[in-house]
Scaffold this motif. Structure first.
Motif, PDB file in Angstrom:
ATOM      1  N   ALA A 170      -9.863  32.580  -2.739  1.00  0.00           N
ATOM      2  CA  ALA A 170      -9.360  32.839  -4.206  1.00  0.00           C
ATOM      3  C   ALA A 170      -9.617  31.202  -4.701  1.00  0.00           C
ATOM      4  O   ALA A 170      -9.633  30.413  -4.188  1.00  0.00           O
ATOM      5  N   TYR A 171      -9.084  31.062  -6.186  1.00  0.00           N
ATOM      6  CA  TYR A 171      -9.181  29.955  -6.746  1.00  0.00           C
ATOM      7  C   TYR A 171      -7.727  29.510  -7.338  1.00  0.00           C
ATOM      8  O   TYR A 171      -7.526  30.653  -8.160  1.00  0.00           O
ATOM      9  N   ALA A 172      -7.480  28.499  -7.270  1.00  0.00           N
ATOM     10  CA  ALA A 172      -6.387  27.745  -8.010  1.00  0.00           C
ATOM     11  C   ALA A 172      -6.842  27.160  -9.113  1.00  0.00           C
ATOM     12  O   ALA A 172      -7.529  26.190  -9.199  1.00  0.00           O
ATOM     13  N   ILE A 173      -6.475  27.860 -10.356  1.00  0.00           N
ATOM     14  CA  ILE A 173      -7.012  27.392 -11.724  1.00  0.00           C
ATOM     15  C   ILE A 173      -5.853  26.535 -12.332  1.00  0.00           C
ATOM     16  O   ILE A 173      -4.829  27.348 -12.754  1.00  0.00           O
ATOM     17  N   ILE A 174      -6.249  25.259 -12.757  1.00  0.00           N
ATOM     18  CA  ILE A 174      -5.003  24.577 -13.184  1.00  0.00           C
ATOM     19  C   ILE A 174      -5.534  23.768 -14.422  1.00  0.00           C
ATOM     20  O   ILE A 174      -6.568  22.948 -14.480  1.00  0.00           O
ATOM     21  N   LYS A 175      -4.971  23.753 -15.686  1.00  0.00           N
ATOM     22  CA  LYS A 175      -5.234  22.971 -16.914  1.00  0.00           C
ATOM     23  C   LYS A 175      -5.007  21.563 -16.603  1.00  0.00           C
ATOM     24  O   LYS A 175      -3.924  21.230 -15.946  1.00  0.00           O
ATOM     25  N   ALA A 176      -5.780  20.359 -16.896  1.00  0.00           N
ATOM     26  CA  ALA A 176      -5.611  19.153 -16.560  1.00  0.00           C
ATOM     27  C   ALA A 176      -4.180  18.698 -17.330  1.00  0.00           C
ATOM     28  O   ALA A 176      -3.583  17.567 -16.857  1.00  0.00           O
ATOM     29  N   THR A 177      -3.851  19.466 -18.484  1.00  0.00           N
ATOM     30  CA  THR A 177      -2.584  18.852 -18.859  1.00  0.00           C
ATOM     31  C   THR A 177      -1.347  19.385 -18.322  1.00  0.00           C
ATOM     32  O   THR A 177      -0.336  18.971 -18.656  1.00  0.00           O
ATOM     33  N   ASN A 178      -1.670  20.016 -17.169  1.00  0.00           N
ATOM     34  CA  ASN A 178      -0.321  20.659 -16.479  1.00  0.00           C
ATOM     35  C   ASN A 178      -0.279  20.054 -15.006  1.00  0.00           C
ATOM     36  O   ASN A 178       0.656  20.348 -14.479  1.00  0.00           O
ATOM     37  N   VAL A 179      -0.986  18.798 -14.926  1.00  0.00           N
ATOM     38  CA  VAL A 179      -1.114  17.996 -13.849  1.00  0.00           C
ATOM     39  C   VAL A 179      -0.281  16.864 -14.068  1.00  0.00           C
ATOM     40  O   VAL A 179      -0.541  16.046 -14.935  1.00  0.00           O
ATOM     41  N   ASN A 206       4.004  22.120  -5.656  1.00  0.00           N
ATOM     42  CA  ASN A 206       2.686  21.552  -5.285  1.00  0.00           C
ATOM     43  C   ASN A 206       2.422  20.122  -5.469  1.00  0.00           C
ATOM     44  O   ASN A 206       2.804  19.637  -6.843  1.00  0.00           O
ATOM     45  N   GLN A 207       2.551  19.404  -4.472  1.00  0.00           N
ATOM     46  CA  GLN A 207       2.441  17.796  -4.527  1.00  0.00           C
ATOM     47  C   GLN A 207       1.065  17.674  -3.362  1.00  0.00           C
ATOM     48  O   GLN A 207       1.148  17.885  -2.334  1.00  0.00           O
ATOM     49  N   LEU A 208       0.203  17.274  -4.057  1.00  0.00           N
ATOM     50  CA  LEU A 208      -1.210  17.157  -3.404  1.00  0.00           C
ATOM     51  C   LEU A 208      -1.436  15.653  -3.484  1.00  0.00           C
ATOM     52  O   LEU A 208      -1.706  14.802  -4.273  1.00  0.00           O
ATOM     53  N   ALA A 209      -1.515  15.061  -2.236  1.00  0.00           N
ATOM     54  CA  ALA A 209      -1.903  13.488  -1.906  1.00  0.00           C
ATOM     55  C   ALA A 209      -3.327  13.180  -1.886  1.00  0.00           C
ATOM     56  O   ALA A 209      -4.113  14.203  -1.522  1.00  0.00           O
ATOM     57  N   GLY A 210      -3.765  12.218  -2.393  1.00  0.00           N
ATOM     58  CA  GLY A 210      -5.053  11.806  -2.554  1.00  0.00           C
ATOM     59  C   GLY A 210      -5.169  10.176  -3.192  1.00  0.00           C
ATOM     60  O   GLY A 210      -4.263   9.567  -2.976  1.00  0.00           O
ATOM     61  N   ALA A 217      -2.081   8.382  -4.696  1.00  0.00           N
ATOM     62  CA  ALA A 217      -1.137   9.055  -5.726  1.00  0.00           C
ATOM     63  C   ALA A 217      -1.027  10.581  -5.166  1.00  0.00           C
ATOM     64  O   ALA A 217      -1.743  11.013  -4.237  1.00  0.00           O
ATOM     65  N   LEU A 218      -0.086  11.120  -6.019  1.00  0.00           N
ATOM     66  CA  LEU A 218       0.239  12.600  -5.783  1.00  0.00           C
ATOM     67  C   LEU A 218      -0.099  13.236  -6.978  1.00  0.00           C
ATOM     68  O   LEU A 218       0.457  12.690  -8.277  1.00  0.00           O
ATOM     69  N   ALA A 219      -0.627  14.393  -6.916  1.00  0.00           N
ATOM     70  CA  ALA A 219      -0.753  15.378  -8.219  1.00  0.00           C
ATOM     71  C   ALA A 219       0.364  16.339  -7.814  1.00  0.00           C
ATOM     72  O   ALA A 219       0.553  16.828  -6.741  1.00  0.00           O
ATOM     73  N   ILE A 220       0.928  16.475  -9.035  1.00  0.00           N
ATOM     74  CA  ILE A 220       2.233  17.481  -8.883  1.00  0.00           C
ATOM     75  C   ILE A 220       2.081  18.489 -10.018  1.00  0.00           C
ATOM     76  O   ILE A 220       1.741  18.159 -11.263  1.00  0.00           O
ATOM     77  N   VAL A 221       2.320  19.601  -9.539  1.00  0.00           N
ATOM     78  CA  VAL A 221       1.713  21.069 -10.375  1.00  0.00           C
ATOM     79  C   VAL A 221       2.778  22.014 -10.059  1.00  0.00           C
ATOM     80  O   VAL A 221       2.953  22.418  -8.998  1.00  0.00           O
ATOM     81  N   LYS A 222       3.615  22.550 -11.184  1.00  0.00           N
ATOM     82  CA  LYS A 222       4.590  23.554 -10.985  1.00  0.00           C
ATOM     83  C   LYS A 222       3.757  24.867 -10.546  1.00  0.00           C
ATOM     84  O   LYS A 222       2.629  24.952 -11.093  1.00  0.00           O
ATOM     85  N   ALA A 223       4.208  25.748  -9.753  1.00  0.00           N
ATOM     86  CA  ALA A 223       3.753  26.910  -9.201  1.00  0.00           C
ATOM     87  C   ALA A 223       3.366  27.929 -10.308  1.00  0.00           C
ATOM     88  O   ALA A 223       2.463  28.627 -10.525  1.00  0.00           O
ATOM     89  N   THR A 224       4.371  27.702 -11.504  1.00  0.00           N
ATOM     90  CA  THR A 224       4.206  28.708 -12.592  1.00  0.00           C
ATOM     91  C   THR A 224       3.031  28.314 -13.455  1.00  0.00           C
ATOM     92  O   THR A 224       2.430  29.025 -14.542  1.00  0.00           O
ATOM     93  N   ASP A 225       2.645  27.199 -13.243  1.00  0.00           N
ATOM     94  CA  ASP A 225       1.256  26.663 -14.023  1.00  0.00           C
ATOM     95  C   ASP A 225       0.063  26.697 -13.301  1.00  0.00           C
ATOM     96  O   ASP A 225      -0.953  26.412 -13.880  1.00  0.00           O
TER      97      ASP A 225
END
Length: 141
Positions: free
Chosen positions: A54-63, A79-83, A127-135
């Motif tokens: 599956a794909y997790a699809i996220i608009k850049a404005t929701n990050v 969702n907190q993705l380290a990089g 940095a961390l990218a943070i995304v709400k599960a509802t996004d």
């Protein structure tokens, strides 16, 4: 189908937890997991099951972004993705930040130039990218 969302992260569904109306789908990206809060109707329509691609699809404005790579425990966003910041492109008011994750995926966010400067988001910075599960939108082929 092509879509305008900058983030299309391919992974494997690790869990599907259904509630009365919504459910949470966890997609394993390798070194990270991203969770999507979607309707049970969507889970059924897409036939989502553990082990599926599956794909997790996220608009850049929701990050959103935070400095460092330590998970923030006092925030509701799951969702907190380290990089590491791979690229920063500033525009007149907003900029795009690309964060390279440990598994090789990249996640892009669109934030203000002021936020980029205040956070010190420069190439090579952790940095961390943070995304709400509802996004998070779930897509399958």
């Amino acid at each position: 189908m092509k879509i305008s969302a900058r983030n299309q992260l391919k992974g494997t569904i690790s869990t599907v937890s259904e509630g009365a109306v919504n459910g949470v789908v966890a997609i394993d990206l390798g070194d990270a997991t991203i969770k999507a809060d979607i309707t049970v109707e969507a889970i059924n329509d897409l036939g989502l099951k553990e082990g599926m691609t599956a794909y997790a699809i996220i608009k850049a404005t929701n990050v959103m972004f935070a400095v460092g790579t330590e998970r923030i425990s006092s925030i509701s966003a799951r969702n907190q993705l380290a990089g590491t910041v791979a690229e920063v492109k500033k525009g007149a008011v907003n900029g795009h930040v690309s964060l390279k994750l440990a598994d090789g995926n990249a996640i892009k966010g669109s934030i203000t130039n002021e936020a980029i400067d205040d956070l010190g988001l420069t190439e090579g910075a952790p940095a961390l990218a943070i995304v709400k599960a509802t996004d998070v939108i779930v897509g399958v082929e």
